[in-house]
Design an enzyme around this catalytic site. Structure first.
Site, mmCIF file in Angstrom:
data_model
loop_
_atom_site.group_PDB
_atom_site.id
_atom_site.type_symbol
_atom_site.label_atom_id
_atom_site.label_comp_id
_atom_site.label_asym_id
_atom_site.label_seq_id
_atom_site.Cartn_x
_atom_site.Cartn_y
_atom_site.Cartn_z
ATOM 1 N N HIS A 67 0.735 -1.228 0.012
ATOM 2 C CA HIS A 67 -0.096 0.014 -0.104
ATOM 3 C C HIS A 67 0.796 1.155 0.056
ATOM 4 O O HIS A 67 2.122 1.115 0.419
ATOM 5 C CB HIS A 67 -0.926 -0.007 1.189
ATOM 6 C CG HIS A 67 -0.237 0.110 2.510
ATOM 7 N ND1 HIS A 67 0.429 1.088 3.098
ATOM 8 C CD2 HIS A 67 0.156 -1.155 3.205
ATOM 9 C CE1 HIS A 67 1.056 0.804 4.306
ATOM 10 N NE2 HIS A 67 0.936 -0.621 4.629
ATOM 11 N N GLN A 75 1.393 0.185 12.542
ATOM 12 C CA GLN A 75 -0.211 0.156 12.495
ATOM 13 C C GLN A 75 -0.450 -1.039 12.424
ATOM 14 O O GLN A 75 -1.839 -1.182 12.586
ATOM 15 C CB GLN A 75 -0.421 1.002 11.334
ATOM 16 C CG GLN A 75 0.278 0.883 9.878
ATOM 17 C CD GLN A 75 0.417 1.865 8.974
ATOM 18 O OE1 GLN A 75 -0.190 2.684 9.305
ATOM 19 N NE2 GLN A 75 1.087 1.731 7.808
ATOM 20 N N GLU A 85 -2.077 -6.841 7.514
ATOM 21 C CA GLU A 85 -0.520 -6.900 7.989
ATOM 22 C C GLU A 85 -0.442 -7.620 9.387
ATOM 23 O O GLU A 85 -1.517 -8.104 10.021
ATOM 24 C CB GLU A 85 -0.253 -5.386 8.430
ATOM 25 C CG GLU A 85 1.123 -4.948 8.911
ATOM 26 C CD GLU A 85 2.087 -5.402 7.924
ATOM 27 O OE1 GLU A 85 2.405 -6.698 7.969
ATOM 28 O OE2 GLU A 85 2.990 -4.471 7.376
#
Length: 211
Positions: A9, A21, A82
């Site tokens: 991304h 994140q 992720e």
């Protein structure tokens, strides 16, 4: 032979700030959106038959941008998210080091040995991402081209799997924002030979930094 493009991304504010994140759904920032557009232009001449993306918005918006005016449905899945960084999410390297001395550096040196506090191990990420992607690949016709948009850690574990490498090699593969990777896929049997043909191509994004 099937062709798989993996694209990480675009940039988020947490990427810019150095915050982990993981599974937290942080959107692309202005630069990340521009990177996605540049990546779209870099892949404009590639015919994609199918697209699959992490369901987190930073990956999905990247996929939608790259798709452009192609008439292809995007399959979204939590299986390509992720790494779940658990208690490390929202924190910077310095903040993690203060609370868990030595653990963040151990993760980079020996990702196969670290279980993230209230999160995942890299082995677990590789297993859940590969289980999902393998089923998707097996449903694809020979000679089709697949676009996979997801996350740096996830892509690293999938490259290891496809090249028959242990997950300990995960951090040997750089993955910049909107980095393009291409693998020629022949199967996962003992006699099959998958080829990493392109790794972390970020020329389209690097140009933005020079403007």
């Amino acid at each position: 032979m099937k062709t798989i493009y993996f694209v990480r991304h675009g940039e988020t504010n947490w990427n810019k700030e150095g915050r982990y994140q993981g599974i937290t759904d942080i959107p692309l920032n202005e630069k990340g959106l521009a990177q996605a557009v540049a990546c779209r232009d870099a892949l404009a001449n590639v015919h994609f038959d199918r697209i699959i993306s992490s369901d987190l918005s930073r990956a999905l918006v990247t996929a939608e941008t790259i798709r452009g005016d192609r008439h292809i449905d995007i399959v979204t899945t939590s299986g390509l998210r992720e790494v779940n960084f658990g208690d490390w999410e929202t924190l910077t390297i310095d903040e993690i080091e203060e609370k868990w001395p030595g653990q963040i550096f151990e993760m980079y040196r020996r990702p196969e040995k670290i279980q993230l506090p209230n999160g995942e191990s890299f082995e677990e990420v590789g297993e859940r991402a590969w289980a999902l992607l393998q089923a998707f690949i097996e449903a694809v016709e020979e000679d089709e081209t697949i676009l996979v948009t997801c996350h740096g850690g996830t892509i690293r574990t999938l490259i290891c799997k496809l090249l028959h490498l242990p997950v300990s090699y995960s951090w040997n593969f750089s993955q910049g924002n909107t980095g393009i990777n291409r693998i020629f896929y022949n199967g996962m049997g003992e006699d099959d030979h998958n080829i990493l043909n392109l790794l972390n191509d970020t020329k389209h994004a690097d140009v933005l930094d020079m403007k």
